[in-house]
Write an enzyme that holds these catalytic residues in place. Structure first.
Site, PDB file in Angstrom:
ATOM      1  N   SER A 198       7.702  -3.801   1.286  1.00 40.13           N
ATOM      2  CA  SER A 198       8.430  -2.869   2.159  1.00 40.13           C
ATOM      3  C   SER A 198       9.691  -2.279   1.525  1.00 40.13           C
ATOM      4  O   SER A 198      10.670  -2.008   2.221  1.00 40.13           O
ATOM      5  CB  SER A 198       8.775  -3.542   3.496  1.00 40.13           C
ATOM      6  OG  SER A 198       7.577  -3.902   4.172  1.00 40.13           O
ATOM      7  N   GLU A 231      -3.442  -9.025  -1.750  1.00 39.33           N
ATOM      8  CA  GLU A 231      -4.608  -8.452  -1.053  1.00 39.33           C
ATOM      9  C   GLU A 231      -5.904  -8.861  -1.758  1.00 39.33           C
ATOM     10  O   GLU A 231      -6.928  -9.085  -1.116  1.00 39.33           O
ATOM     11  CB  GLU A 231      -4.466  -6.919  -0.996  1.00 39.33           C
ATOM     12  CG  GLU A 231      -3.401  -6.511   0.008  1.00 39.33           C
ATOM     13  CD  GLU A 231      -2.709  -5.189  -0.288  1.00 39.33           C
ATOM     14  OE1 GLU A 231      -3.179  -4.431  -1.158  1.00 39.33           O
ATOM     15  OE2 GLU A 231      -1.684  -4.922   0.357  1.00 39.33           O
ATOM     16  N   GLU A 258       6.286 -11.113  -4.236  1.00 44.10           N
ATOM     17  CA  GLU A 258       5.878 -10.314  -3.081  1.00 44.10           C
ATOM     18  C   GLU A 258       5.444 -11.238  -1.939  1.00 44.10           C
ATOM     19  O   GLU A 258       4.250 -11.590  -1.841  1.00 44.10           O
ATOM     20  CB  GLU A 258       4.695  -9.418  -3.449  1.00 44.10           C
ATOM     21  CG  GLU A 258       4.999  -8.362  -4.474  1.00 44.10           C
ATOM     22  CD  GLU A 258       4.073  -7.163  -4.291  1.00 44.10           C
ATOM     23  OE1 GLU A 258       4.583  -6.041  -4.163  1.00 44.10           O
ATOM     24  OE2 GLU A 258       2.842  -7.354  -4.268  1.00 44.10           O
ATOM     25  N   GLY A 287       3.925  -4.188   3.458  1.00 45.16           N
ATOM     26  CA  GLY A 287       3.422  -3.207   4.413  1.00 45.16           C
ATOM     27  C   GLY A 287       3.880  -3.423   5.841  1.00 45.16           C
ATOM     28  O   GLY A 287       3.304  -2.864   6.774  1.00 45.16           O
ATOM     29  N   ASN A 337       2.356   1.179  -6.643  1.00 48.35           N
ATOM     30  CA  ASN A 337       1.012   0.650  -6.404  1.00 48.35           C
ATOM     31  C   ASN A 337       0.362   1.547  -5.342  1.00 48.35           C
ATOM     32  O   ASN A 337       0.669   1.423  -4.161  1.00 48.35           O
ATOM     33  CB  ASN A 337       1.136  -0.802  -5.909  1.00 48.35           C
ATOM     34  CG  ASN A 337      -0.200  -1.414  -5.561  1.00 48.35           C
ATOM     35  OD1 ASN A 337      -1.252  -0.806  -5.797  1.00 48.35           O
ATOM     36  ND2 ASN A 337      -0.172  -2.609  -4.988  1.00 48.35           N
ATOM     37  N   HIS A 368      -2.672  -9.636  -7.020  1.00 46.91           N
ATOM     38  CA  HIS A 368      -2.037  -9.104  -5.807  1.00 46.91           C
ATOM     39  C   HIS A 368      -2.547  -9.889  -4.601  1.00 46.91           C
ATOM     40  O   HIS A 368      -3.722 -10.264  -4.549  1.00 46.91           O
ATOM     41  CB  HIS A 368      -2.360  -7.607  -5.663  1.00 46.91           C
ATOM     42  CG  HIS A 368      -1.512  -6.956  -4.611  1.00 46.91           C
ATOM     43  ND1 HIS A 368      -1.775  -7.091  -3.271  1.00 46.91           N
ATOM     44  CD2 HIS A 368      -0.399  -6.194  -4.704  1.00 46.91           C
ATOM     45  CE1 HIS A 368      -0.847  -6.436  -2.584  1.00 46.91           C
ATOM     46  NE2 HIS A 368       0.006  -5.882  -3.427  1.00 46.91           N
ATOM     47  N   LYS A 403      -2.585   1.548  -4.380  1.00 48.66           N
ATOM     48  CA  LYS A 403      -3.673   0.826  -3.687  1.00 48.66           C
ATOM     49  C   LYS A 403      -4.929   1.719  -3.596  1.00 48.66           C
ATOM     50  O   LYS A 403      -5.226   2.447  -4.532  1.00 48.66           O
ATOM     51  CB  LYS A 403      -3.191   0.347  -2.313  1.00 48.66           C
ATOM     52  CG  LYS A 403      -1.893  -0.461  -2.422  1.00 48.66           C
ATOM     53  CD  LYS A 403      -1.566  -1.250  -1.196  1.00 48.66           C
ATOM     54  CE  LYS A 403      -0.259  -2.009  -1.431  1.00 48.66           C
ATOM     55  NZ  LYS A 403       0.078  -2.932  -0.378  1.00 48.66           N
TER      56      LYS A 403
END
Ligand code: PGA
Length: 242
Positions: free
Chosen positions: A204, A97, A165, A171, A9, A95, A11
Protein backbone atom coordinates in the site's frame (compact mmCIF):
# COMPACT_ATOMS: atom_id res chain seq x y z
CA UNK A 1 24.87 0.61 -8.58
CA UNK A 2 22.26 2.80 -6.91
CA UNK A 3 21.25 1.99 -3.35
CA UNK A 4 17.58 3.07 -3.42
CA UNK A 5 14.95 1.27 -5.49
CA UNK A 6 11.48 2.07 -6.83
CA UNK A 7 10.07 -1.13 -8.22
CA UNK A 8 6.73 -1.31 -10.02
CA UNK A 9 4.89 -4.61 -9.77
CA UNK A 10 2.19 -4.45 -12.45
CA UNK A 11 0.92 -7.90 -11.45
CA UNK A 12 -1.71 -9.19 -13.93
CA UNK A 13 -3.51 -5.86 -14.06
CA UNK A 14 -2.80 -4.52 -17.54
CA UNK A 15 -3.44 -5.56 -21.11
CA UNK A 16 -0.67 -5.63 -23.71
CA UNK A 17 -1.67 -2.20 -25.00
CA UNK A 18 -2.00 -0.71 -21.53
CA UNK A 19 1.42 -2.04 -20.50
CA UNK A 20 3.14 -0.53 -23.51
CA UNK A 21 1.30 2.75 -23.07
CA UNK A 22 2.24 2.94 -19.36
CA UNK A 23 5.90 2.22 -20.18
CA UNK A 24 5.78 4.92 -22.83
CA UNK A 25 4.31 7.49 -20.41
CA UNK A 26 6.84 6.64 -17.73
CA UNK A 27 9.68 7.04 -20.16
CA UNK A 28 8.52 10.45 -21.34
CA UNK A 29 7.55 11.74 -17.88
CA UNK A 30 10.81 10.63 -16.28
CA UNK A 31 12.48 13.83 -17.45
CA UNK A 32 14.89 14.08 -14.50
CA UNK A 33 17.73 11.88 -13.24
CA UNK A 34 16.23 9.63 -10.58
CA UNK A 35 18.43 8.95 -7.57
CA UNK A 36 16.64 5.65 -7.10
CA UNK A 37 16.96 2.71 -9.47
CA UNK A 38 13.63 2.54 -11.30
CA UNK A 39 12.40 -0.93 -12.26
CA UNK A 40 9.17 -2.01 -13.95
CA UNK A 41 7.95 -5.61 -13.74
CA UNK A 42 5.35 -6.30 -16.46
CA UNK A 43 3.75 -9.66 -17.30
CA UNK A 44 5.79 -12.11 -19.39
CA UNK A 45 4.03 -11.56 -22.74
CA UNK A 46 4.96 -7.85 -22.79
CA UNK A 47 8.49 -8.02 -21.38
CA UNK A 48 10.01 -7.76 -24.81
CA UNK A 49 7.81 -4.88 -25.98
CA UNK A 50 8.20 -2.93 -22.73
CA UNK A 51 11.96 -3.59 -22.90
CA UNK A 52 12.02 -1.89 -26.30
CA UNK A 53 10.07 1.11 -25.04
CA UNK A 54 12.39 1.71 -22.08
CA UNK A 55 15.66 0.83 -23.86
CA UNK A 56 18.31 3.50 -23.30
CA UNK A 57 16.30 5.18 -20.52
CA UNK A 58 16.77 5.19 -16.74
CA UNK A 59 14.11 2.48 -16.38
CA UNK A 60 15.22 -1.12 -15.90
CA UNK A 61 13.28 -4.25 -16.73
CA UNK A 62 12.15 -6.76 -14.11
CA UNK A 63 10.07 -9.96 -14.26
CA UNK A 64 7.40 -11.09 -11.81
CA UNK A 65 8.65 -14.65 -11.58
CA UNK A 66 11.20 -17.09 -13.05
CA UNK A 67 11.54 -20.84 -13.08
CA UNK A 68 13.84 -22.83 -10.83
CA UNK A 69 15.28 -24.57 -13.90
CA UNK A 70 17.22 -23.05 -16.77
CA UNK A 71 15.72 -25.52 -19.21
CA UNK A 72 13.56 -28.60 -19.00
CA UNK A 73 10.11 -30.14 -19.25
CA UNK A 74 8.21 -27.53 -17.28
CA UNK A 75 5.17 -26.52 -19.28
CA UNK A 76 4.19 -22.94 -18.69
CA UNK A 77 7.31 -21.91 -16.81
CA UNK A 78 9.85 -19.32 -17.97
CA UNK A 79 13.60 -19.80 -17.78
CA UNK A 80 15.77 -17.19 -16.07
CA UNK A 81 18.11 -17.52 -19.03
CA UNK A 82 15.38 -16.39 -21.45
CA UNK A 83 14.64 -13.45 -19.18
CA UNK A 84 18.28 -12.48 -19.23
CA UNK A 85 18.28 -12.74 -23.04
CA UNK A 86 15.38 -10.26 -23.08
CA UNK A 87 17.34 -7.73 -21.05
CA UNK A 88 15.64 -8.44 -17.73
CA UNK A 89 17.80 -7.33 -14.78
CA UNK A 90 15.59 -8.05 -11.76
CA UNK A 91 13.14 -10.78 -10.85
CA UNK A 92 10.50 -10.85 -8.11
CA UNK A 93 10.66 -14.18 -6.27
CA UNK A 94 8.32 -15.56 -3.63
CA UNK A 95 5.64 -12.88 -3.78
CA UNK A 96 2.95 -13.67 -1.20
CA UNK A 97 0.31 -13.99 -3.94
CA UNK A 98 2.35 -16.79 -5.49
CA UNK A 99 2.99 -18.41 -2.11
CA UNK A 100 -0.72 -18.19 -1.27
CA UNK A 101 -2.53 -18.91 -4.55
CA UNK A 102 0.04 -20.90 -6.52
CA UNK A 103 1.39 -23.07 -3.73
CA UNK A 104 4.89 -21.76 -4.18
CA UNK A 105 6.93 -23.51 -1.49
CA UNK A 106 10.05 -22.40 0.39
CA UNK A 107 11.93 -25.10 -1.50
CA UNK A 108 10.87 -23.75 -4.92
CA UNK A 109 11.72 -20.24 -3.82
CA UNK A 110 15.16 -21.40 -2.71
CA UNK A 111 15.87 -22.93 -6.15
CA UNK A 112 14.47 -19.89 -7.94
CA UNK A 113 16.73 -17.54 -6.02
CA UNK A 114 19.72 -19.72 -6.81
CA UNK A 115 18.94 -19.90 -10.54
CA UNK A 116 18.29 -16.17 -10.70
CA UNK A 117 21.65 -15.40 -9.14
CA UNK A 118 23.44 -17.94 -11.35
CA UNK A 119 21.89 -16.26 -14.39
CA UNK A 120 22.91 -12.79 -13.22
CA UNK A 121 19.41 -11.61 -12.41
CA UNK A 122 18.98 -9.69 -9.16
CA UNK A 123 16.32 -11.42 -7.05
CA UNK A 124 13.73 -9.29 -5.29
CA UNK A 125 12.92 -11.82 -2.59
CA UNK A 126 9.54 -11.11 -0.98
CA UNK A 127 8.93 -12.03 2.64
CA UNK A 128 6.05 -11.14 4.91
CA UNK A 129 3.80 -12.44 7.64
CA UNK A 130 0.01 -12.79 7.51
CA UNK A 131 -2.29 -10.84 9.86
CA UNK A 132 -2.88 -14.00 11.87
CA UNK A 133 0.84 -14.69 12.27
CA UNK A 134 1.36 -11.11 13.35
CA UNK A 135 -1.48 -11.23 15.88
CA UNK A 136 0.03 -14.38 17.35
CA UNK A 137 3.36 -12.57 17.79
CA UNK A 138 5.08 -14.79 15.23
CA UNK A 139 6.07 -12.19 12.62
CA UNK A 140 9.82 -12.40 13.24
CA UNK A 141 9.82 -16.19 13.39
CA UNK A 142 7.99 -16.35 10.04
CA UNK A 143 10.32 -13.86 8.36
CA UNK A 144 13.37 -15.64 9.70
CA UNK A 145 12.14 -18.97 8.33
CA UNK A 146 11.30 -17.47 4.93
CA UNK A 147 14.75 -15.90 4.70
CA UNK A 148 16.77 -18.86 5.85
CA UNK A 149 14.90 -21.33 3.66
CA UNK A 150 15.08 -19.06 0.58
CA UNK A 151 18.85 -18.74 0.91
CA UNK A 152 19.73 -22.18 2.28
CA UNK A 153 22.73 -23.79 0.65
CA UNK A 154 23.34 -21.00 -1.83
CA UNK A 155 26.97 -20.99 -2.80
CA UNK A 156 26.90 -17.94 -5.04
CA UNK A 157 26.33 -14.61 -3.32
CA UNK A 158 25.11 -12.14 -5.89
CA UNK A 159 23.42 -8.87 -5.07
CA UNK A 160 20.04 -9.43 -3.43
CA UNK A 161 17.03 -7.28 -2.66
CA UNK A 162 14.64 -8.36 0.07
CA UNK A 163 11.18 -6.80 0.02
CA UNK A 164 9.43 -6.86 3.38
CA UNK A 165 5.78 -7.09 2.39
CA UNK A 166 3.39 -8.00 5.21
CA UNK A 167 0.50 -9.85 3.56
CA UNK A 168 -2.07 -7.78 5.47
CA UNK A 169 -0.67 -4.53 4.04
CA UNK A 170 -0.75 -5.55 0.37
CA UNK A 171 -3.52 -3.90 -1.62
CA UNK A 172 -5.41 -2.88 1.51
CA UNK A 173 -4.61 0.83 1.59
CA UNK A 174 -3.18 0.25 5.08
CA UNK A 175 0.61 0.49 4.99
CA UNK A 176 2.72 -0.44 7.98
CA UNK A 177 4.09 2.49 9.99
CA UNK A 178 7.66 3.47 9.17
CA UNK A 179 8.77 2.65 12.73
CA UNK A 180 7.47 -0.87 12.43
CA UNK A 181 9.00 -1.34 8.99
CA UNK A 182 12.36 -0.09 10.25
CA UNK A 183 12.29 -2.58 13.11
CA UNK A 184 11.69 -5.45 10.72
CA UNK A 185 14.30 -4.11 8.29
CA UNK A 186 16.87 -4.16 11.12
CA UNK A 187 15.78 -7.66 12.00
CA UNK A 188 16.25 -8.81 8.38
CA UNK A 189 19.76 -7.33 8.15
CA UNK A 190 20.67 -9.07 11.42
CA UNK A 191 19.63 -12.44 9.98
CA UNK A 192 21.87 -12.05 6.92
CA UNK A 193 25.04 -10.29 8.02
CA UNK A 194 27.13 -11.82 5.22
CA UNK A 195 24.87 -11.00 2.27
CA UNK A 196 25.28 -8.04 -0.07
CA UNK A 197 21.65 -7.00 0.24
CA UNK A 198 19.27 -4.09 0.50
CA UNK A 199 15.89 -4.28 2.21
CA UNK A 200 12.83 -2.57 0.71
CA UNK A 201 9.26 -2.20 1.89
CA UNK A 202 6.07 -3.05 0.00
CA UNK A 203 2.38 -2.85 0.89
CA UNK A 204 0.00 0.00 0.00
CA UNK A 205 2.79 2.46 -0.81
CA UNK A 206 1.42 5.44 -2.74
CA UNK A 207 2.17 9.05 -3.60
CA UNK A 208 0.56 10.22 -0.35
CA UNK A 209 2.62 8.13 2.06
CA UNK A 210 5.89 7.75 0.14
CA UNK A 211 7.70 10.63 1.85
CA UNK A 212 7.81 8.82 5.17
CA UNK A 213 9.38 5.71 3.62
CA UNK A 214 11.72 7.62 1.29
CA UNK A 215 13.11 9.71 4.14
CA UNK A 216 14.08 6.67 6.21
CA UNK A 217 17.77 5.86 6.01
CA UNK A 218 17.07 2.21 6.78
CA UNK A 219 14.49 1.42 4.10
CA UNK A 220 16.27 1.19 0.77
CA UNK A 221 13.25 1.55 -1.46
CA UNK A 222 9.76 0.37 -2.23
CA UNK A 223 7.94 -2.33 -4.16
CA UNK A 224 4.74 -0.78 -5.43
CA UNK A 225 1.65 -2.52 -6.81
CA UNK A 226 -1.54 -0.49 -7.28
CA UNK A 227 0.10 2.94 -7.23
CA UNK A 228 2.55 1.95 -9.95
CA UNK A 229 -0.26 1.57 -12.50
CA UNK A 230 -0.52 5.33 -12.95
CA UNK A 231 2.53 6.97 -14.54
CA UNK A 232 1.83 10.26 -12.71
CA UNK A 233 1.61 8.58 -9.33
CA UNK A 234 4.64 6.34 -9.83
CA UNK A 235 6.70 9.35 -10.97
CA UNK A 236 5.75 11.13 -7.71
CA UNK A 237 6.97 8.07 -5.80
CA UNK A 238 10.27 8.09 -7.71
CA UNK A 239 10.67 11.85 -7.12
CA UNK A 240 10.35 11.38 -3.37
CA UNK A 241 13.80 9.75 -3.42
CA UNK A 242 15.46 12.72 -5.16
P1 PGA B 1 0.31 -2.82 -3.32
O1 PGA B 1 1.09 -4.15 -3.77
O2 PGA B 1 1.29 -1.67 -3.47
O3 PGA B 1 -0.85 -2.71 -4.29
O4 PGA B 1 -0.10 -3.00 -1.92
C1 PGA B 1 2.43 -4.35 -3.42
C2 PGA B 1 2.89 -5.71 -3.89
O5 PGA B 1 2.08 -6.66 -3.92
O6 PGA B 1 4.05 -5.89 -4.26
Amino acid sequence: MKSRFCIANWKMKLSVKESISLADKLRSQLNFSPLAEVVVCPSFPVLSAVGEVIAGSEIKLGAQNASWLVEGSLTGEVSPLMLKELGVKYVIIGHSERRQYLAESDEMINKKVEQAVLNELIPILCVGETAEERDEGRAETVIKKQLTSALAGLTVRGRLLVAYEPVWAIGTGKPVSVDEVEKMVDFIYRQLPDWPLWVLYGGSVDAENIDSFASSNKIHGVLVGGASLSAEEFIKIIKAFN
